[in-house]
Design an enzyme around this catalytic site. Sequence first.
Site, PDB file in Angstrom:
ATOM      1  N   GLY A  31      -8.386  -5.680  -4.895  1.00 36.69           N
ATOM      2  CA  GLY A  31      -7.943  -4.539  -5.689  1.00 36.69           C
ATOM      3  C   GLY A  31      -7.260  -3.491  -4.823  1.00 36.69           C
ATOM      4  O   GLY A  31      -6.841  -3.779  -3.700  1.00 36.69           O
ATOM      5  N   GLY A  36       2.598  -4.852  -1.518  1.00 39.21           N
ATOM      6  CA  GLY A  36       2.329  -6.105  -0.797  1.00 39.21           C
ATOM      7  C   GLY A  36       1.697  -7.127  -1.730  1.00 39.21           C
ATOM      8  O   GLY A  36       2.064  -8.316  -1.720  1.00 39.21           O
ATOM      9  N   HIS A  37       0.741  -6.673  -2.547  1.00 42.04           N
ATOM     10  CA  HIS A  37       0.126  -7.587  -3.520  1.00 42.04           C
ATOM     11  C   HIS A  37       1.146  -7.991  -4.584  1.00 42.04           C
ATOM     12  O   HIS A  37       1.164  -9.138  -5.039  1.00 42.04           O
ATOM     13  CB  HIS A  37      -1.069  -6.920  -4.206  1.00 42.04           C
ATOM     14  CG  HIS A  37      -2.180  -6.543  -3.273  1.00 42.04           C
ATOM     15  ND1 HIS A  37      -2.418  -5.249  -2.889  1.00 42.04           N
ATOM     16  CD2 HIS A  37      -3.106  -7.303  -2.634  1.00 42.04           C
ATOM     17  CE1 HIS A  37      -3.453  -5.208  -2.071  1.00 42.04           C
ATOM     18  NE2 HIS A  37      -3.888  -6.439  -1.891  1.00 42.04           N
ATOM     19  N   GLU A 151       0.724 -12.279   5.007  1.00 41.68           N
ATOM     20  CA  GLU A 151       0.713 -12.450   6.474  1.00 41.68           C
ATOM     21  C   GLU A 151       0.161 -11.210   7.172  1.00 41.68           C
ATOM     22  O   GLU A 151      -0.107 -11.242   8.364  1.00 41.68           O
ATOM     23  CB  GLU A 151       2.130 -12.739   6.969  1.00 41.68           C
ATOM     24  CG  GLU A 151       2.609 -14.125   6.600  1.00 41.68           C
ATOM     25  CD  GLU A 151       3.942 -14.479   7.227  1.00 41.68           C
ATOM     26  OE1 GLU A 151       4.540 -13.618   7.929  1.00 41.68           O
ATOM     27  OE2 GLU A 151       4.406 -15.609   7.012  1.00 41.68           O
ATOM     28  N   ASP A 153      -2.745  -9.988   6.930  1.00 41.06           N
ATOM     29  CA  ASP A 153      -4.039 -10.455   7.456  1.00 41.06           C
ATOM     30  C   ASP A 153      -3.802 -11.848   8.033  1.00 41.06           C
ATOM     31  O   ASP A 153      -4.226 -12.866   7.469  1.00 41.06           O
ATOM     32  CB  ASP A 153      -5.082 -10.478   6.336  1.00 41.06           C
ATOM     33  CG  ASP A 153      -5.403  -9.079   5.842  1.00 41.06           C
ATOM     34  OD1 ASP A 153      -5.827  -8.252   6.658  1.00 41.06           O
ATOM     35  OD2 ASP A 153      -5.190  -8.811   4.647  1.00 41.06           O
ATOM     36  N   ARG A 190      -6.124   0.167   2.925  1.00 45.22           N
ATOM     37  CA  ARG A 190      -6.826   1.149   3.767  1.00 45.22           C
ATOM     38  C   ARG A 190      -5.921   2.312   4.194  1.00 45.22           C
ATOM     39  O   ARG A 190      -6.414   3.300   4.735  1.00 45.22           O
ATOM     40  CB  ARG A 190      -7.432   0.459   4.990  1.00 45.22           C
ATOM     41  CG  ARG A 190      -8.594  -0.444   4.633  1.00 45.22           C
ATOM     42  CD  ARG A 190      -9.409  -0.871   5.848  1.00 45.22           C
ATOM     43  NE  ARG A 190     -10.675  -1.462   5.457  1.00 45.22           N
ATOM     44  CZ  ARG A 190     -10.890  -2.764   5.292  1.00 45.22           C
ATOM     45  NH1 ARG A 190      -9.916  -3.624   5.504  1.00 45.22           N
ATOM     46  NH2 ARG A 190     -12.077  -3.205   4.929  1.00 45.22           N
TER      47      ARG A 190
HETATM   48  O1  PAF Z   1      -7.306 -10.293   1.816  1.00 44.32           O
HETATM   49  C1  PAF Z   1      -8.176  -9.888   1.018  1.00 44.32           C
HETATM   50  O2  PAF Z   1      -7.946  -8.990   0.209  1.00 44.32           O
HETATM   51  C2  PAF Z   1      -9.568 -10.511   1.045  1.00 44.32           C
HETATM   52  O3  PAF Z   1      -9.976 -10.798   2.339  1.00 44.32           O
HETATM   53  C3  PAF Z   1      -9.681 -11.744   0.131  1.00 44.32           C
HETATM   54  C4  PAF Z   1      -8.767 -12.868   0.590  1.00 44.32           C
HETATM   55  C5  PAF Z   1      -9.347 -11.349  -1.296  1.00 44.32           C
HETATM   56  C6  PAF Z   1     -11.128 -12.268   0.150  1.00 44.32           C
HETATM   57  O4  PAF Z   1     -12.013 -11.298  -0.290  1.00 44.32           O
END
Ligand code: PAF
Length: 286
Positions: A31, A36-37, A151, A153, A190
């Site tokens: 959430g 990016g999402h 990418e 993360d 964050r």
């Molecule tokens: O990248 C994230 O937001 C989290 O690490 C994920 C992949 C949803 C797992 O909780």
Amino acid sequence: MSAPQLVTTRAELRSALAGRGGPVAAVFTMGALHAGHAALVRAARERVGAPGTVVATVFVNPLQFGAGEDFDRYPRTLQADLTLLGEHGADLAFAPGVDEVYPEEPQVRVVPGPLGEQLEGAARPGHFSGVLTVVLKLLHLTTPDVAFFGEKDYQQLVLIRRMVRDVNLAVDVVGVPTVREPDGLALSSRNKYLDASERDVALALSAALRAGADAAGSGSDAVLGAARAVLAAEPDAVVDYLELRGPALEPAPLSGEARLLVAARVGKTRLIDNVPLNLDLPKTKG
Ligand code: PAF
């Protein structure tokens, strides 16, 4: 586009998926969604087309937060998240409560192997076991043909690919490049924790990576030297690591594809970023 169908239980998710046709693409999130999402959801939509199903999950996974980390204050913005998911083409949003995902304390967890203890894993013991455990559960629950991960993360992406290979999951894992603000800051949920002056300090991370990438034609020492110089000029970014690795986070090659990764604390906020680069061997004189 219209809002996605919201489901909160495993049973509802199962029946919603059963009622739809075509290939399934999944985007897993915690959430506090941002552009990016949105890029992940668009990539998912593009991949499965109109006949397919895009399912997004919104779940702040307690298993991947250590004691004293930000699980309690992690931003929770479900209504805004649903709007963004709908705008970018998600059909279904699975937003379960903790008890739905973990009806009892999980005894069986995924062990990420040695890479899970390096870089982020060294600073956050148990983090990647928590990530892989929930990703494995979400893959089982959403049954996607393809799953999209940012990418940003990068270590998480590499470990998920490895888990999928090691346990023979029938899902295609696709990495999507990091989305940045115009000034270079990598988008992250964050970033909401940063005040204006901390945000300025945080720019040192992407600037260091850019400087490193610009030096890639002169070899790995030049990359690290250029990136270190930028970080040294911003002492309020407290660097945890700056590392050059191969594309699967193995030791860096002498030439070819590599990743430059950085983690630093700015105020109370831990930030990470990385860039791909292509290393050349340093030119010899003479
Ligand atoms: O990248 C994230 O937001 C989290 O690490 C994920 C992949 C949803 C797992 O909780």
